[in-house]
Design a protein around this motif. Sequence first.
Motif, PDB file in Angstrom:
ATOM      1  N   ILE A 222      -2.044  -5.582   2.647  1.00 31.99           N
ATOM      2  CA  ILE A 222      -1.482  -4.248   2.389  1.00 31.99           C
ATOM      3  C   ILE A 222      -0.896  -3.642   3.656  1.00 31.99           C
ATOM      4  N   VAL A 223      -1.651  -3.736   4.759  1.00 30.84           N
ATOM      5  CA  VAL A 223      -1.195  -3.157   6.037  1.00 30.84           C
ATOM      6  C   VAL A 223       0.051  -3.885   6.553  1.00 30.84           C
ATOM      7  N   GLU A 225       2.302  -5.497   4.810  1.00 31.15           N
ATOM      8  CA  GLU A 225       3.465  -5.201   3.976  1.00 31.15           C
ATOM      9  C   GLU A 225       3.961  -3.771   4.203  1.00 31.15           C
ATOM     10  N   LYS A 226       3.019  -2.849   4.388  1.00 26.34           N
ATOM     11  CA  LYS A 226       3.388  -1.437   4.546  1.00 26.34           C
ATOM     12  C   LYS A 226       4.043  -1.153   5.892  1.00 26.34           C
ATOM     13  N   PHE A 227       3.453  -1.690   6.977  1.00 29.45           N
ATOM     14  CA  PHE A 227       3.916  -1.328   8.315  1.00 29.45           C
ATOM     15  C   PHE A 227       4.834  -2.372   8.960  1.00 29.45           C
TER      16      PHE A 227
END
Length: 302
Positions: A222-223, A225-227
């Motif tokens: 998640i991290v 992909e997000k950042f």
Amino acid sequence: MMDQAQKLRQIIDNLKVRDAVALDNPVGVKEKNAKVITVTSGKGGVGKTNFTINLAIALSELGQRVTILDADFGLANVDILLGIVPKYTLVDVLYNRRNILEALTDGPKNIKFMSGGSGVEELVKLDGTQLEKFVNNISLLDKLSDVILIDTGAGLSDSVMSFVMAADEVFLVTTPEPTSITDAYALIKMVSNRDNNKIIKVVVNRAENANEAKDILNRLSIVAEKFLAMKLYPLGFVPQDESVIKAVKMQQPFSLSFPKSDAAKQIKEISRRLMEGNADITNRQESGIKGFVRRLVNLMNA
């Protein structure tokens, strides 16, 4: 007499290489290149080398021809964990003192491994002619291997990053420890700055259970992909297991010493998943070790 002996050895070496190529490349069969995978970690002490060896054995048991290149030049551990002392290293191949067949050491379950020695430092010193000769020599690994696992040093050094970026794909090993997860993310970030399409598959070692591993893999994904706009691929997990510690003390792979252990079962599950759900291992079209070495040298000279 010495000249004649040297000539005779050279003739025998050439015959060995020729016969090995002929055996692995029958007439009319399309030549395939090995899949080159870098196994790395953001920090030391996460069990990266142990994972590499046992994965190699599991893949071999599924019919893959696997070669390990120990590229942890500061602290080579593959030979120690296997309890096997190699006669020659990559350096002997670099300077044409030995051919690639002589530098390969037989491991358990038909896997082969080669110690890097101080090979990387020496590799960048070769002139064009020497490099071409070395590339042609080491390209024999494409004929002898389906999968080449490159066990890098730990951390975020330029040398490690060159190996990571030169490989077809990367297996990143982390543990549930916060420092290990943080360092794994730091490595992912460095990769994303160079190529955010790079294939990174993450494995959690020494997990308490499947839920803990799943939680870590999800959070990292998640991290990233997000950042970083980067997709990660969960590879699986290896549980905390006393059998692993016992096997290390015995200098034997835990998947052979304790084949019914939880750790061995998960390694086999990872290898099965790679074979079943990953067409890029069984139907590979990559440029193999030859292309890998060329990319590596370019990256290290950049």
